[in-house]
Design a protein around this motif. Structure first.
Motif, PDB file in Angstrom:
ATOM      1  N   ASP A 163       0.820  -1.210   0.000  1.00 45.05           N
ATOM      2  CA  ASP A 163       0.000   0.000   0.000  1.00 45.05           C
ATOM      3  C   ASP A 163       0.858   1.267   0.000  1.00 45.05           C
ATOM      4  OD1 ASP A 163      -2.420  -1.381   0.033  1.00 45.05           O
ATOM      5  OD2 ASP A 163      -2.421  -1.525   2.217  1.00 45.05           O
ATOM      6  N   SER A 164       2.161   1.118  -0.145  1.00 46.41           N
ATOM      7  CA  SER A 164       3.054   2.279  -0.139  1.00 46.41           C
ATOM      8  C   SER A 164       2.728   3.205  -1.308  1.00 46.41           C
ATOM      9  CB  SER A 164       4.515   1.838  -0.237  1.00 46.41           C
ATOM     10  OG  SER A 164       4.867   1.061   0.880  1.00 46.41           O
ATOM     11  N   SER A 165       3.019   4.476  -1.138  1.00 44.99           N
ATOM     12  CA  SER A 165       2.740   5.485  -2.159  1.00 44.99           C
ATOM     13  C   SER A 165       3.792   5.480  -3.262  1.00 44.99           C
ATOM     14  CB  SER A 165       2.689   6.863  -1.506  1.00 44.99           C
ATOM     15  OG  SER A 165       2.739   7.886  -2.479  1.00 44.99           O
ATOM     16  N   VAL A 166       3.337   5.348  -4.490  1.00 40.99           N
ATOM     17  CA  VAL A 166       4.243   5.399  -5.644  1.00 40.99           C
ATOM     18  C   VAL A 166       4.873   6.786  -5.745  1.00 40.99           C
ATOM     19  CG1 VAL A 166       4.337   5.312  -8.170  1.00 40.99           C
ATOM     20  CG2 VAL A 166       3.022   3.590  -6.912  1.00 40.99           C
ATOM     21  N   ILE A 167       4.063   7.824  -5.574  1.00 41.16           N
ATOM     22  CA  ILE A 167       4.567   9.202  -5.677  1.00 41.16           C
ATOM     23  C   ILE A 167       5.610   9.475  -4.586  1.00 41.16           C
ATOM     24  CG2 ILE A 167       3.935  11.657  -5.583  1.00 41.16           C
ATOM     25  CD1 ILE A 167       2.976  10.083  -8.136  1.00 41.16           C
ATOM     26  N   GLU A 168       5.339   9.028  -3.377  1.00 42.47           N
ATOM     27  CA  GLU A 168       6.293   9.213  -2.280  1.00 42.47           C
ATOM     28  C   GLU A 168       7.609   8.492  -2.598  1.00 42.47           C
ATOM     29  OE1 GLU A 168       6.378   7.816   2.284  1.00 42.47           O
ATOM     30  OE2 GLU A 168       4.599   8.995   1.728  1.00 42.47           O
ATOM     31  N   PHE A 169       7.503   7.280  -3.159  1.00 45.23           N
ATOM     32  CA  PHE A 169       8.716   6.546  -3.529  1.00 45.23           C
ATOM     33  C   PHE A 169       9.519   7.327  -4.575  1.00 45.23           C
ATOM     34  CE2 PHE A 169      10.669   3.584  -6.606  1.00 45.23           C
ATOM     35  CZ  PHE A 169      11.686   3.098  -5.798  1.00 45.23           C
ATOM     36  N   ILE A 170       8.836   7.813  -5.614  1.00 44.57           N
ATOM     37  CA  ILE A 170       9.533   8.556  -6.669  1.00 44.57           C
ATOM     38  C   ILE A 170      10.141   9.836  -6.102  1.00 44.57           C
ATOM     39  CG2 ILE A 170       9.258   9.828  -8.841  1.00 44.57           C
ATOM     40  CD1 ILE A 170       7.154   7.689  -9.657  1.00 44.57           C
ATOM     41  N   GLU A 171       9.426  10.525  -5.237  1.00 46.42           N
ATOM     42  CA  GLU A 171       9.939  11.763  -4.636  1.00 46.42           C
ATOM     43  C   GLU A 171      11.212  11.515  -3.828  1.00 46.42           C
ATOM     44  OE1 GLU A 171       9.220  15.098  -4.863  1.00 46.42           O
ATOM     45  OE2 GLU A 171       8.035  14.409  -6.574  1.00 46.42           O
ATOM     46  N   ASN A 172      11.405  10.296  -3.343  1.00 48.00           N
ATOM     47  CA  ASN A 172      12.596   9.963  -2.558  1.00 48.00           C
ATOM     48  C   ASN A 172      13.769   9.476  -3.408  1.00 48.00           C
ATOM     49  OD1 ASN A 172      11.835  10.630   0.121  1.00 48.00           O
ATOM     50  ND2 ASN A 172      10.425   8.900   0.105  1.00 48.00           N
ATOM     51  N   VAL A 173      13.602   9.432  -4.727  1.00 38.18           N
ATOM     52  CA  VAL A 173      14.722   9.097  -5.619  1.00 38.18           C
ATOM     53  C   VAL A 173      15.695  10.277  -5.560  1.00 38.18           C
ATOM     54  CG1 VAL A 173      15.396   8.704  -8.024  1.00 38.18           C
ATOM     55  CG2 VAL A 173      13.329   7.611  -7.111  1.00 38.18           C
ATOM     56  N   GLU A 174      16.939  10.003  -5.172  1.00 30.56           N
ATOM     57  CA  GLU A 174      17.912  11.072  -4.918  1.00 30.56           C
ATOM     58  C   GLU A 174      18.276  11.872  -6.160  1.00 30.56           C
ATOM     59  OE1 GLU A 174      21.372   9.906  -2.664  1.00 30.56           O
ATOM     60  OE2 GLU A 174      20.152   8.626  -1.380  1.00 30.56           O
ATOM     61  N   ASN A 175      18.563  11.192  -7.259  1.00 31.68           N
ATOM     62  CA  ASN A 175      19.005  11.853  -8.479  1.00 31.68           C
ATOM     63  C   ASN A 175      17.817  12.527  -9.174  1.00 31.68           C
ATOM     64  OD1 ASN A 175      19.402  11.891 -11.485  1.00 31.68           O
ATOM     65  ND2 ASN A 175      21.454  11.244 -10.892  1.00 31.68           N
ATOM     66  N   ALA A 176      17.894  13.843  -9.367  1.00 31.19           N
ATOM     67  CA  ALA A 176      16.779  14.617  -9.942  1.00 31.19           C
ATOM     68  C   ALA A 176      16.423  14.145 -11.348  1.00 31.19           C
ATOM     69  CB  ALA A 176      17.124  16.100  -9.954  1.00 31.19           C
ATOM     70  N   LYS A 177      17.424  13.836 -12.169  1.00 28.82           N
ATOM     71  CA  LYS A 177      17.157  13.378 -13.540  1.00 28.82           C
ATOM     72  C   LYS A 177      16.476  12.010 -13.518  1.00 28.82           C
ATOM     73  CE  LYS A 177      17.275  13.463 -17.984  1.00 28.82           C
ATOM     74  NZ  LYS A 177      15.956  13.760 -18.531  1.00 28.82           N
ATOM     75  N   LYS A 178      16.921  11.134 -12.638  1.00 29.57           N
ATOM     76  CA  LYS A 178      16.304   9.808 -12.516  1.00 29.57           C
ATOM     77  C   LYS A 178      14.866   9.933 -11.998  1.00 29.57           C
ATOM     78  CE  LYS A 178      18.972   6.477 -12.525  1.00 29.57           C
ATOM     79  NZ  LYS A 178      20.135   5.750 -12.285  1.00 29.57           N
ATOM     80  N   ARG A 179      14.644  10.882 -11.097  1.00 28.98           N
ATOM     81  CA  ARG A 179      13.297  11.141 -10.584  1.00 28.98           C
ATOM     82  C   ARG A 179      12.387  11.628 -11.723  1.00 28.98           C
ATOM     83  NH1 ARG A 179      14.819  13.681  -6.321  1.00 28.98           N
ATOM     84  NH2 ARG A 179      14.826  15.745  -7.213  1.00 28.98           N
TER      85      ARG A 179
END
Length: 140
Positions: free
Chosen positions: A10-26
């Protein structure tokens, strides 16, 4: 008895993506999110701590091993972006030859960035995976 490690959460996909460190990878993760949702018609769900999956199917092998998995998915990992597709269709190799800069394992395709690949070929790979799995596992 075997316990499946990667399960839908049930984890948030958006929250996971927001925690990707590299801005380009995000940024690439958001682009892939749109591509996968549009192509599969399924809402994104987290599978385990780091895989964004679309749709689901139930598999059962002759060995008796069974479980659930996404029809297609991706993960913006530190080193490369992992793309998850089913194998088994002869078209996969032809499509991969047209994808662009990537490396491939049995079920994973690794890319550095979305700009390195042909998005239309990516969409065809996603569709091929979903179609193959729905045909192989009709209850999907």
């Amino acid at each position: 008895m075997y316990e499946q490690k990667t399960k839908e959460t049930d984890s948030s996909v958006i929250e996971f993506i927001e925690n990707v460190e590299n801005a380009k990878k995000r940024e690439d993760a958001y682009r892939l999110l749109d591509i996968f949702e549009e192509t599969t018609g399924y809402e994104a769900k987290m599978w385990g701590p780091s895989i964004i999956g679309f749709g689901t199917y139930h598999y059962k092998y002759e060995s008796g091993h069974e479980g659930d998995a996404p029809l297609a998915g991706f993960s913006p990992r530190k080193a490369k972006i992992s793309l998850y597709f089913a194998t088994g269709d002869d078209r996969r190799e032809d499509l991969l030859s047209q994808l662009g800069k990537h490396t491939a394992g049995k079920a994973c395709v690794y890319v550095n960035k979305v700009a390195d690949i042909d998005v239309e070929v990516l969409k065809a790979l996603i569709k091929q995976s979903v179609d193959f799995l729905k045909e192989t596992y009709p209850e999907a």
